[in-house]
Design a protein around this motif. Structure first.
Motif, PDB file in Angstrom:
ATOM      1  N   LEU A  32      -7.605  -2.856  -4.033  1.00 33.58           N
ATOM      2  CA  LEU A  32      -7.927  -4.047  -3.247  1.00 33.58           C
ATOM      3  C   LEU A  32      -9.201  -3.773  -2.462  1.00 33.58           C
ATOM      4  CD1 LEU A  32      -4.396  -5.135  -2.006  1.00 33.58           C
ATOM      5  CD2 LEU A  32      -5.695  -5.990  -3.946  1.00 33.58           C
ATOM      6  N   PRO A  33     -10.045  -4.798  -2.307  1.00 30.56           N
ATOM      7  CA  PRO A  33     -11.336  -4.591  -1.636  1.00 30.56           C
ATOM      8  C   PRO A  33     -11.173  -4.131  -0.188  1.00 30.56           C
ATOM      9  CG  PRO A  33     -11.018  -6.902  -2.262  1.00 30.56           C
ATOM     10  CD  PRO A  33      -9.822  -6.157  -2.714  1.00 30.56           C
ATOM     11  N   ALA A  34     -12.241  -3.514   0.293  1.00 28.30           N
ATOM     12  CA  ALA A  34     -12.263  -3.016   1.665  1.00 28.30           C
ATOM     13  C   ALA A  34     -12.143  -4.161   2.657  1.00 28.30           C
ATOM     14  CB  ALA A  34     -13.565  -2.261   1.897  1.00 28.30           C
ATOM     15  N   GLU A  35     -11.453  -3.875   3.767  1.00 24.69           N
ATOM     16  CA  GLU A  35     -11.309  -4.849   4.846  1.00 24.69           C
ATOM     17  C   GLU A  35     -11.591  -4.162   6.179  1.00 24.69           C
ATOM     18  OE1 GLU A  35      -7.380  -6.416   4.763  1.00 24.69           O
ATOM     19  OE2 GLU A  35      -7.560  -7.206   2.754  1.00 24.69           O
ATOM     20  N   GLY A  36     -12.341  -4.800   7.011  1.00 24.45           N
ATOM     21  CA  GLY A  36     -12.566  -4.313   8.371  1.00 24.45           C
ATOM     22  C   GLY A  36     -13.042  -2.884   8.470  1.00 24.45           C
ATOM     23  N   TYR A  45       0.834  -1.195   0.000  1.00 23.69           N
ATOM     24  CA  TYR A  45       0.000   0.000   0.000  1.00 23.69           C
ATOM     25  C   TYR A  45       0.875   1.254   0.000  1.00 23.69           C
ATOM     26  CZ  TYR A  45      -3.675  -3.218   1.450  1.00 23.69           C
ATOM     27  OH  TYR A  45      -4.566  -4.255   1.517  1.00 23.69           O
ATOM     28  N   GLY A  46       0.358   2.322  -0.595  1.00 21.15           N
ATOM     29  CA  GLY A  46       1.087   3.577  -0.641  1.00 21.15           C
ATOM     30  C   GLY A  46       1.451   4.095   0.736  1.00 21.15           C
ATOM     31  N   ALA A  92      -3.001  -0.617  -4.262  1.00 19.31           N
ATOM     32  CA  ALA A  92      -1.805  -1.373  -3.911  1.00 19.31           C
ATOM     33  C   ALA A  92      -0.907  -1.520  -5.137  1.00 19.31           C
ATOM     34  CB  ALA A  92      -2.204  -2.752  -3.374  1.00 19.31           C
ATOM     35  N   TYR A  93       0.373  -1.718  -4.870  1.00 17.37           N
ATOM     36  CA  TYR A  93       1.381  -1.733  -5.926  1.00 17.37           C
ATOM     37  C   TYR A  93       2.319  -2.918  -5.745  1.00 17.37           C
ATOM     38  CZ  TYR A  93      -0.183   3.090  -5.938  1.00 17.37           C
ATOM     39  OH  TYR A  93      -0.965   4.219  -5.963  1.00 17.37           O
TER      40      TYR A  93
END
Length: 100
Positions: A60-64, A27-28, A71-72
């Motif tokens: 990337l899908p949402a989490e929590g 992630y950035g 993302a890279y």
């Protein structure tokens, strides 16, 4: 004729971090923390490297409860570029102010 330019220290640092992550997505925000770069430096660099084909990027899908995140990771040519351009290491000053 294409112009050959050397990579900036920031680009070398980002490539090294992504190379260390291997095939995992980064992630950035994590790259900002790991490299010490500010977002105004990092994100244009990521966009440029992606445009040149050195990075894959995806949402990337949402989490929590978090929103989706960008993302890279390095492509094959990005891994070659990272290997050919290791991060620059600044000389470490001694306590007397002289370079070691």
């Amino acid at each position: 004729m294409t112009r050959s330019r050397s990579l900036s220290p920031a680009a070398r640092s980002v490539l090294a971090q992504l190379a260390e992550a291997g095939f995992q997505w980064s992630y950035g925000y994590d790259l900002c923390r790991a490299t010490g770069l500010k977002s105004g430096t990092l994100y244009p660099l990521l966009i440029r490297l992606e445009g040149q084909g050195h990075l894959d990027a995806q949402w990337l899908p949402a989490e929590g409860g978090r929103p989706p995140r960008h993302a890279y990771r390095l492509t094959a040519t990005g891994r070659q570029l990272a290997a050919a351009n290791p991060p620059l290491v600044a000389p470490i000053p001694t306590p007397a102010g002289r370079l070691a």
